[in-house]
Scaffold this motif. Structure first.
Motif, PDB file in Angstrom:
ATOM      1  N   LEU A 664       0.859  -1.181   0.000  1.00 57.89           N
ATOM      2  CA  LEU A 664       0.000   0.000   0.000  1.00 57.89           C
ATOM      3  C   LEU A 664       0.895   1.231   0.000  1.00 57.89           C
ATOM      4  CD1 LEU A 664      -2.789   1.421   0.384  1.00 57.89           C
ATOM      5  CD2 LEU A 664      -2.424   1.190   2.856  1.00 57.89           C
ATOM      6  N   ALA A 665       0.629   2.161  -0.912  1.00 56.51           N
ATOM      7  CA  ALA A 665       1.392   3.407  -0.997  1.00 56.51           C
ATOM      8  C   ALA A 665       0.431   4.580  -0.968  1.00 56.51           C
ATOM      9  CB  ALA A 665       2.229   3.431  -2.268  1.00 56.51           C
ATOM     10  N   ALA A 666       0.880   5.692  -0.391  1.00 61.20           N
ATOM     11  CA  ALA A 666       0.076   6.909  -0.338  1.00 61.20           C
ATOM     12  C   ALA A 666       0.972   8.101  -0.626  1.00 61.20           C
ATOM     13  CB  ALA A 666      -0.589   7.061   1.023  1.00 61.20           C
ATOM     14  N   SER A 667       0.385   9.120  -1.264  1.00 64.04           N
ATOM     15  CA  SER A 667       1.148  10.315  -1.617  1.00 64.04           C
ATOM     16  C   SER A 667       0.721  11.491  -0.766  1.00 64.04           C
ATOM     17  CB  SER A 667       0.978  10.632  -3.112  1.00 64.04           C
ATOM     18  OG  SER A 667      -0.397  10.809  -3.416  1.00 64.04           O
ATOM     19  N   LEU A 673      -2.855   3.885  -3.379  1.00 63.76           N
ATOM     20  CA  LEU A 673      -3.046   2.747  -4.281  1.00 63.76           C
ATOM     21  C   LEU A 673      -2.442   1.508  -3.656  1.00 63.76           C
ATOM     22  CD1 LEU A 673      -0.437   2.530  -7.100  1.00 63.76           C
ATOM     23  CD2 LEU A 673      -0.265   4.306  -5.364  1.00 63.76           C
ATOM     24  N   ARG A 674      -2.926   0.370  -4.110  1.00 61.00           N
ATOM     25  CA  ARG A 674      -2.326  -0.907  -3.741  1.00 61.00           C
ATOM     26  C   ARG A 674      -1.721  -1.547  -4.997  1.00 61.00           C
ATOM     27  NH1 ARG A 674      -6.480  -4.681  -1.232  1.00 61.00           N
ATOM     28  NH2 ARG A 674      -7.975  -3.624  -2.609  1.00 61.00           N
ATOM     29  N   PHE A 675      -0.649  -2.288  -4.810  1.00 64.59           N
ATOM     30  CA  PHE A 675       0.020  -2.918  -5.956  1.00 64.59           C
ATOM     31  C   PHE A 675       0.722  -4.190  -5.497  1.00 64.59           C
ATOM     32  CE2 PHE A 675       2.950   0.083  -4.085  1.00 64.59           C
ATOM     33  CZ  PHE A 675       4.158  -0.594  -4.028  1.00 64.59           C
ATOM     34  N   GLY A 676       0.988  -5.090  -6.434  1.00 64.56           N
ATOM     35  CA  GLY A 676       1.662  -6.347  -6.139  1.00 64.56           C
ATOM     36  C   GLY A 676       3.170  -6.189  -6.074  1.00 64.56           C
ATOM     37  N   LEU A 677       3.805  -7.114  -5.380  1.00 69.69           N
ATOM     38  CA  LEU A 677       5.265  -7.079  -5.208  1.00 69.69           C
ATOM     39  C   LEU A 677       5.976  -8.137  -6.048  1.00 69.69           C
ATOM     40  CD1 LEU A 677       5.317  -6.650  -1.338  1.00 69.69           C
ATOM     41  CD2 LEU A 677       5.859  -4.893  -3.040  1.00 69.69           C
ATOM     42  N   ASP A 727     -10.097  -2.309   1.388  1.00 70.27           N
ATOM     43  CA  ASP A 727     -10.687  -2.784   0.137  1.00 70.27           C
ATOM     44  C   ASP A 727     -11.186  -1.653  -0.755  1.00 70.27           C
ATOM     45  OD1 ASP A 727     -10.136  -5.359   0.767  1.00 70.27           O
ATOM     46  OD2 ASP A 727     -12.116  -5.824   1.593  1.00 70.27           O
ATOM     47  N   GLU A 728     -11.415  -0.473  -0.167  1.00 70.36           N
ATOM     48  CA  GLU A 728     -11.883   0.652  -0.965  1.00 70.36           C
ATOM     49  C   GLU A 728     -10.751   1.301  -1.773  1.00 70.36           C
ATOM     50  OE1 GLU A 728     -14.100   3.488   1.194  1.00 70.36           O
ATOM     51  OE2 GLU A 728     -15.647   2.064   1.836  1.00 70.36           O
ATOM     52  N   ILE A 729      -9.530   0.965  -1.435  1.00 67.43           N
ATOM     53  CA  ILE A 729      -8.371   1.492  -2.188  1.00 67.43           C
ATOM     54  C   ILE A 729      -8.091   0.525  -3.337  1.00 67.43           C
ATOM     55  CG2 ILE A 729      -5.941   2.126  -2.077  1.00 67.43           C
ATOM     56  CD1 ILE A 729      -6.351   2.632   0.916  1.00 67.43           C
ATOM     57  N   ASN A 730      -8.091   1.051  -4.549  1.00 64.32           N
ATOM     58  CA  ASN A 730      -7.963   0.202  -5.743  1.00 64.32           C
ATOM     59  C   ASN A 730      -6.611  -0.525  -5.782  1.00 64.32           C
ATOM     60  OD1 ASN A 730     -10.418   1.197  -6.370  1.00 64.32           O
ATOM     61  ND2 ASN A 730      -9.816   2.226  -8.268  1.00 64.32           N
ATOM     62  N   TYR A 731      -6.679  -1.778  -6.233  1.00 61.10           N
ATOM     63  CA  TYR A 731      -5.457  -2.561  -6.504  1.00 61.10           C
ATOM     64  C   TYR A 731      -5.132  -2.399  -7.985  1.00 61.10           C
ATOM     65  CZ  TYR A 731      -2.260  -6.502  -6.971  1.00 61.10           C
ATOM     66  OH  TYR A 731      -1.151  -7.283  -7.230  1.00 61.10           O
ATOM     67  N   LEU A 732      -3.939  -1.881  -8.309  1.00 57.07           N
ATOM     68  CA  LEU A 732      -3.550  -1.597  -9.692  1.00 57.07           C
ATOM     69  C   LEU A 732      -2.523  -2.615 -10.163  1.00 57.07           C
ATOM     70  CD1 LEU A 732      -3.174   2.314  -9.550  1.00 57.07           C
ATOM     71  CD2 LEU A 732      -5.202   0.954 -10.056  1.00 57.07           C
ATOM     72  N   SER A 733      -2.705  -3.094 -11.385  1.00 51.93           N
ATOM     73  CA  SER A 733      -1.745  -4.045 -11.959  1.00 51.93           C
ATOM     74  C   SER A 733      -0.538  -3.325 -12.558  1.00 51.93           C
ATOM     75  CB  SER A 733      -2.419  -4.893 -13.037  1.00 51.93           C
ATOM     76  OG  SER A 733      -2.967  -4.059 -14.049  1.00 51.93           O
ATOM     77  N   GLY A 734      -0.665  -2.021 -12.782  1.00 53.72           N
ATOM     78  CA  GLY A 734       0.445  -1.218 -13.295  1.00 53.72           C
ATOM     79  C   GLY A 734       0.551   0.076 -12.521  1.00 53.72           C
ATOM     80  N   ALA A 735       1.588   0.854 -12.838  1.00 53.00           N
ATOM     81  CA  ALA A 735       1.789   2.117 -12.128  1.00 53.00           C
ATOM     82  C   ALA A 735       0.666   3.089 -12.456  1.00 53.00           C
ATOM     83  CB  ALA A 735       3.134   2.717 -12.507  1.00 53.00           C
ATOM     84  N   GLY A 738      -3.700   6.183  -8.476  1.00 49.39           N
ATOM     85  CA  GLY A 738      -4.497   5.658  -7.381  1.00 49.39           C
ATOM     86  C   GLY A 738      -5.797   6.416  -7.219  1.00 49.39           C
ATOM     87  N   VAL A 739      -6.419   6.265  -6.045  1.00 52.33           N
ATOM     88  CA  VAL A 739      -7.696   6.919  -5.736  1.00 52.33           C
ATOM     89  C   VAL A 739      -7.510   7.819  -4.523  1.00 52.33           C
ATOM     90  CG1 VAL A 739      -9.102   5.072  -6.714  1.00 52.33           C
ATOM     91  CG2 VAL A 739      -8.390   4.942  -4.311  1.00 52.33           C
ATOM     92  N   LEU A 740      -8.476   8.735  -4.336  1.00 55.73           N
ATOM     93  CA  LEU A 740      -8.394   9.673  -3.227  1.00 55.73           C
ATOM     94  C   LEU A 740      -8.637   8.939  -1.912  1.00 55.73           C
ATOM     95  CD1 LEU A 740      -8.028  12.656  -2.474  1.00 55.73           C
ATOM     96  CD2 LEU A 740     -10.524  12.896  -2.586  1.00 55.73           C
ATOM     97  N   LEU A 741      -7.652   8.996  -1.030  1.00 55.73           N
ATOM     98  CA  LEU A 741      -7.770   8.368   0.279  1.00 55.73           C
ATOM     99  C   LEU A 741      -8.370   9.332   1.300  1.00 55.73           C
ATOM    100  CD1 LEU A 741      -7.127   6.104   2.340  1.00 55.73           C
ATOM    101  CD2 LEU A 741      -4.827   7.082   2.548  1.00 55.73           C
ATOM    102  N   MET A 742      -7.849  10.546   1.284  1.00 59.33           N
ATOM    103  CA  MET A 742      -8.288  11.548   2.281  1.00 59.33           C
ATOM    104  C   MET A 742      -8.338  12.901   1.604  1.00 59.33           C
ATOM    105  SD  MET A 742      -6.523  12.237   5.990  1.00 59.33           S
ATOM    106  CE  MET A 742      -7.237  13.333   7.205  1.00 59.33           C
ATOM    107  N   LYS A 743      -9.467  13.566   1.769  1.00 61.15           N
ATOM    108  CA  LYS A 743      -9.635  14.881   1.164  1.00 61.15           C
ATOM    109  C   LYS A 743      -8.919  15.912   2.023  1.00 61.15           C
ATOM    110  CE  LYS A 743     -13.184  17.844  -0.860  1.00 61.15           C
ATOM    111  NZ  LYS A 743     -14.645  18.029  -1.060  1.00 61.15           N
ATOM    112  N   LEU A 744      -7.976  16.649   1.428  1.00 56.34           N
ATOM    113  CA  LEU A 744      -7.135  17.585   2.176  1.00 56.34           C
ATOM    114  C   LEU A 744      -7.426  19.014   1.775  1.00 56.34           C
ATOM    115  CD1 LEU A 744      -3.743  15.680   1.766  1.00 56.34           C
ATOM    116  CD2 LEU A 744      -5.300  15.557   3.717  1.00 56.34           C
ATOM    117  N   ALA A 745      -7.197  19.908   2.714  1.00 56.03           N
ATOM    118  CA  ALA A 745      -7.300  21.336   2.420  1.00 56.03           C
ATOM    119  C   ALA A 745      -6.132  21.738   1.540  1.00 56.03           C
ATOM    120  CB  ALA A 745      -7.311  22.144   3.727  1.00 56.03           C
ATOM    121  N   ALA A 746      -6.213  22.917   0.935  1.00 60.39           N
ATOM    122  CA  ALA A 746      -5.173  23.361   0.000  1.00 60.39           C
ATOM    123  C   ALA A 746      -3.808  23.433   0.670  1.00 60.39           C
ATOM    124  CB  ALA A 746      -5.563  24.714  -0.585  1.00 60.39           C
TER     125      ALA A 746
END
Length: 814
Positions: A664-667, A673-677, A727-735, A738-746
């Motif tokens: 699991l990675a987050a920016s 996003l989730r991805f395989g190793l 499970d709500e975070i998408n698993y991607l087969s490629g780079a 991802g999807v929005l995890l947390m809505k942030l202020a500017a």
């Protein structure tokens, strides 16, 4: 009037002189200047330069196989009578004469060419016999030319044979004071026997050496059947392939070799020779006895030693160079090591295997005997050029011999004519006033118009010594006359035969006999036997990198500033030696054969074998030495891909959408996003492999493994937190982004996250005021992703996330 003209002329001259004195050029000089474009002038001069390099320095002549400097060295030694029976002479004397008389270039280049012609590991049949230090296969330079001595080898006499009878064309030397041969009348097919290497302008040559006996057999084969095909010359007792002076194994098929010789270009795969010399209790000894042609032995041994010290060749315990005149490099193998795999590794990673790029380019004769034309030839064409050259040399030799015989017969005829009138001749001489008077009276007594004597014969008679007038001597002269007349008939018959009839032509038979004699004299001793063996290509010995990595457990420590090191055991990571101000980012365990993954802030994963991480008890090494980072890129997480540590990262054979264990990675902009190793198990290149795509201005904040995780806790800098289902975070087969995890202020940014299995997991943070705060995943309810989360405190911000003390994984077992 005469004075006035003189005055006027003087005035004009004075005017010119005054202009010259003032620095003004005479206008008449400009009438001889031709204006041409600079492009044309540069092209003209460059063509002249390139032609000079091609014909006068870099390429050998197809006839004698020599470059100009080599030819001039041998010709100078021929003039100095430095044959194989002479005493050695200082190389400085030879080099000085070559440079002063024929080769107006630096003495160092001339001496280097002389040294190479004497090295048995450079030429298949050296032309010069050197005394002193002439370098070694380890790359050692020869001693200065004032210390070394030289003379010609016996084979060089075959290259210079018939030179004294001017059987080849001569040209003026560079200063016009002497003459030098355009080519040497070589009986040896030197270009194939010794090969050649040279780089000209726009072209190059790289001709491998060959066996003398095989080359001569190929020439004889071509004489027997002029219509023979190229591939038929590379078979049987003819040319089997190159024969390098250092031996080695040629790993090419017969078809590949035939294609190389037919086209004049191709690649020869050359290997050294290694075999088990002896077995000891400690292990076998792998002995290298032959190395590829042109390889520096010291450099090769150094490379093998580097691999052993770097632990990339752990099956080798020790490397010993025990070479003397023969090559002997012993590799002490560890017990139960597979020698075939060690050799296969050496062939791939060291100069024990090289490629020789064949390029049969040389100078071919033209209408102008002093200028050759560069061409790439096939094997058959090279052999034909040499045979034609030998035929021309033989024809010139017979012609010169015929002229010499006719001249001598003319003199002997005069002697025979006066033998019956010796008393009259003696009487004429005694009554003469001198030599000229005697010659005139003898020619009057025996007039040339009536079959008598001419001036040349008369002069020879007058120079005749008195003892030659004895009856026995007269008989010897008559026998000589008879023998020479017989020889004249033989030569005239040879010169009159059909040179295109290879089967019955007398001259071609002589060429054939000379080649056979060459084989008998120089091709039957031990030194002339084939050294390079033609090896039928077989299946390569298969090995993996793991075969050459000692399987042992280790720990890898990576710091926030990007310093990395490997140690066998790190009991307490907090006590590791770090640079001032640096902190530990991760400490991972695993086997040296397994992979470690480094995840960067720009969404790139860099992987390597743990064995490749530098071992150190100090600060370690910057990770940029191992991988190619972009500006501002840094490591945010590290993960061991050892199955004992990470678990099962392979895809579920039952058809699950994602593996049981993944990442699991987050920016920083709140996306995840989730991805395989599985795709990162094999070590990557220095550029790494991308696992996520990050927006400009954002960066990856963390990467963590997921083991059946139910929820994830995310924390932002504005002191907001949220818990959402994984499970709500998408698993991607490629780079991807991802999807929005947390809505942030500017002005907000995501600091990090923590996966949770549903138990009470804790996350420690530090506020901007320096206070530590512990967040429990069980305290907050689970919501859907994409929300703003829950406020952790009314005032202040979160400065950073502090994990629990870093320890090696508990399940790290032997």
């Amino acid at each position: 009037m005469a004075k006035r003209r003189s005055s006027s002329s003087s005035s004009r001259n004075g005017s010119k002189n005054s202009k010259s004195k003032r620095g003004i050029p005479d206008e008449s000089l400009f009438q001889e200047i031709e204006n041409i474009p600079l492009r044309m002038a540069a092209q003209d001069r460059y063509l002249n330069y390139s032609l000079s390099v091609i014909t006068s320095r870099a390429l050998p002549d197809v006839r004698d196989g020599l470059k100009p400097v080599q030819r001039r060295i041998l010709y100078t030694m021929f003039q100095q009578r430095l044959d194989s029976s002479a005493k050695h002479r200082k190389c400085a004397k030879v080099v000085g004469d070559v440079m002063g008389n024929y080769h107006p270039h630096g003495d160092s280049s001339i001496y280097e060419a002389l040294v190479r012609m004497s090295q048995p590991f450079s030429l298949r049949m050296p032309m010069i016999d050197g005394s002193g230090n002439f370098g070694s296969i380890d790359g050692d330079n020869a001693a200065a030319m004032r210390y070394t001595e030289c003379r010609m080898m016996p084979i060089a006499s075959e290259v210079l044979a018939d030179l004294s009878t001017r059987t080849v064309a001569f040209k003026p030397s560079y200063d016009g004071t002497r003459e030098e041969p355009v080519v040497l009348p070589s009986r040896v097919p030197n270009m194939l026997v010794n090969g050649a290497t040279g780089i000209a302008v726009g072209m190059a040559t790289n001709i491998p050496p060959h066996n003398l006996k095989e080359t001569c057999n190929a020439l004889l084969k071509l004489l027997r059947d002029p219509e023979i095909k190229d591939y038929q010359l590379v078979a049987g007792d003819a040319i089997q392939g190159p024969d390098f002076p250092t031996g080695g194994l040629i790993v090419n098929t017969k078809e590949e070799l035939r294609e190389i010789y037919a086209t004049g270009t191709g690649t020869i795969k050359l290997r050294g020779v290694g075999e088990i010399a002896e077995s000891t209790k400690a292990g076998d000894i792998l002995r290298i006895t032959e190395i590829p042609f042109g390889v520096n032995k010291a450099t090769m041994v150094e490379r093998i030693t580097e691999l052993v010290y770097a632990n990339k060749l752990p099956l080798v315990e020790e490397v010993r160079d025990l070479s003397s005149e023969d090559i002997r490099v012993d590799l002490l193998l560890k017990k139960n090591a597979d020698p075939e795999k060690v050799l296969a590794y050496l062939y791939k990673h060291t100069p024990l295997q090289t490629n020789f790029n064949v390029n049969l380019t040389c100078l071919t004769p033209t209408e102008n005997p002093e200028v050759g034309s560069p061409r790439r030839l096939s094997l058959k064409e090279i052999l034909w050029y040499f045979l034609k050259f030998r035929f021309d040399v033989l024809t010139a030799r017979l012609t010169n011999e015929l002229n010499s015989l006719l001249k001598r017969i003319h003199i002997l005829d005069g002697f025979a004519l006066i033998f019956d009138a010796l008393d009259a001749i003696i009487k004429i001489i005694r009554s003469s006033e001198g030599k000229a008077d005697a010659a005139a009276k003898i020619m009057k007594r025996f007039p040339a118009a009536k079959g008598g004597l001419d001036a040349e014969q008369t002069d020879a008679i007058l120079e005749l010594k008195l003892y030659r007038l004895a009856r026995l001597e007269i008989n010897l002269i008559l026998d000589e006359l008879k023998a020479k007349r017989k020889r004249v008939k033989e030569i005239e018959k040879l010169l009159a035969d059909d040179h295109e009839d290879f089967a019955s032509s007398g001259r071609w038979n002589i060429v054939r006999d000379e080649l056979t004699q060459l084989v008998t004299q120089y091709g039957s001793d031990a030194t002339s036997r084939r050294r390079s063996k033609i090896m039928v290509p077989t299946e390569e010995v298969e090995y993996t990198e793991e075969d050459f990595i000692i399987a042992e457990n280790c720990h890898v420590l990576i710091t926030v500033d990007g310093w990395v090191k490997r140690q066998k055991l790190i009991a307490d990571p907090s006590k590791s030696r770090l640079r001032q101000g640096d902190k530990i980012l991760a400490c991972v365990a695993g086997n040296t054969r397994e992979t470690i993954a480094f995840f960067s802030s720009l969404g790139v994963c860099y992987t390597a074998r743990m064995q490749d991480i530098p071992a150190s008890t100090g600060f370690g090494e910057p990770i940029q030495k191992l991988f190619k980072f972009k500006d501002g890129e840094r490591i945010v997480a590290a993960m061991s891909l050892d199955p004992r540590i990470i678990g099962n990262i392979a895809e579920d054979p039952k058809g699950a959408y994602y593996p049981e264990t993944h990442a699991l990675a987050a920016s920083s902009d709140g996306y995840s996003l989730r991805f395989g190793l599985q795709g990162f198990v094999e070590p990557s290149t220095r550029a790494g492999r991308r696992y996520a795509r990050v927006k400009a201005g954002a960066s990856i904040v963390d990467v963590m493994p997921i083991h059946g995780t139910e929820t994830v806790l995310a924390v932002s800098a504005d002191a907001r937190a949220m818990v959402c289902p994984v499970d709500e975070i998408n698993y991607l087969s490629g780079a991807g982004k991802g999807v929005l995890l947390m809505k942030l202020a500017a002005s907000d940014r995501l600091l990090g996250f923590k996966p949770s299995t549903g138990d009470r997991d804790l996350l420690t943070v530090v506020t901007n005021r320096g206070a530590k705060k512990t967040i429990s995943t069980a305290k907050y309810r689970t919501t859907s992703r994409g929300g703003r989360g829950i406020e952790l405190q009314k005032n202040g911000k979160i400065a950073e996330i502090v994990d629990a003390p870093i320890e090696p994984p508990k399940n790290f077992e032997e």
